[in-house]
Design an enzyme around this catalytic site. Structure first.
Site, PDB file in Angstrom:
ATOM      1  N   ILE A 115       0.812  -1.280  -0.077  1.00 18.91           N
ATOM      2  CA  ILE A 115      -0.089   0.045   0.012  1.00 18.91           C
ATOM      3  C   ILE A 115       0.811   1.230   0.057  1.00 18.91           C
ATOM      4  CG2 ILE A 115      -1.979  -1.206   1.059  1.00 18.91           C
ATOM      5  CD1 ILE A 115      -1.254   0.536   3.659  1.00 18.91           C
ATOM      6  N   CYS A 116       0.371   2.402  -0.712  1.00 17.58           N
ATOM      7  CA  CYS A 116       1.017   3.585  -0.773  1.00 17.58           C
ATOM      8  C   CYS A 116       0.977   4.355   0.607  1.00 17.58           C
ATOM      9  CB  CYS A 116       0.572   4.375  -1.790  1.00 17.58           C
ATOM     10  SG  CYS A 116       1.284   5.977  -2.084  1.00 17.58           S
ATOM     11  N   LEU A 117       1.882   4.511   1.319  1.00 17.02           N
ATOM     12  CA  LEU A 117       1.952   5.289   2.458  1.00 17.02           C
ATOM     13  C   LEU A 117       2.815   6.613   2.283  1.00 17.02           C
ATOM     14  CD1 LEU A 117       1.984   2.523   5.174  1.00 17.02           C
ATOM     15  CD2 LEU A 117       0.077   3.940   4.450  1.00 17.02           C
TER      16      LEU A 117
END
Length: 167
Positions: A115-117
């Site tokens: 996931i993009c954090l």
């Protein structure tokens, strides 16, 4: 950045003290103890607040984590496998959380279902090394990501509840 409920949840998570990663065998054991205590406290607080949404466990060394996370949408529970490895530069570098079954289904995800954090979470993590740990990763990283992405994926028909898949 965060809403009041998130701020409250995070303020109740114990801050970690040991600045150690998996390369430092002796201090890593102490750091893992702190990680587990913080995760247990966070899960207990979530249960009290009727907001239980994940389970995690690790390998013996505490370097590979896996489990389940779930999101309730329109009274239906959507459950996903979650996994991540502890980087050798941890806690300076935050782990990259992956939900493999969602790989390629949203733009806010990297190859392998990570996931993009980058925009919101990683700068916050960097300002709070070594105080933040895995419970903070879940509360400020995965939790908000699920809250934004899963309803969107459901509304687009990309994620379908398991009971509706057979119809």
């Amino acid at each position: 950045m965060a809403d009041d409920a998130t701020r409250k949840a995070v303020s109740d998570i114990p801050l970690l003290k040991t600045n150690s990663g998996p390369r430092d065998k002796e201090l890593w054991v102490q750091r893992l103890r702190e990680e587990y205590l913080a995760l247990i406290k966070y899960v207990e607080n979530n249960k009290v607040a009727d907001n239980d949404w994940f389970r995690l466990e690790s390998n013996k060394e505490g370097t590979r984590w896996f489990g389940k996370c779930w999101y309730i949408h329109d009274l239906m529970k959507y459950e996903f496998d979650v996994e991540f490895d502890i980087p050798v530069t941890y806690p300076t570098t935050a782990p990259e959380v992956a939900i493999p079954e969602l790989d390629g289904k949203t733009a806010k995800m990297y190859r392998g279902g990570k996931i993009c954090l980058t925009d919101h979470f990683k700068p916050l993590w960097a300002r709070n090394v070594p105080k933040f740990g895995l419970a903070h990763l879940m509360a400020l990283g995965l939790g908000p990501w699920l809250a934004v992405e899963i309803p969107d994926l459901i509304s687009k028909g990309i994620v379908v509840h398991k009971e509706q898949q057979n119809n």
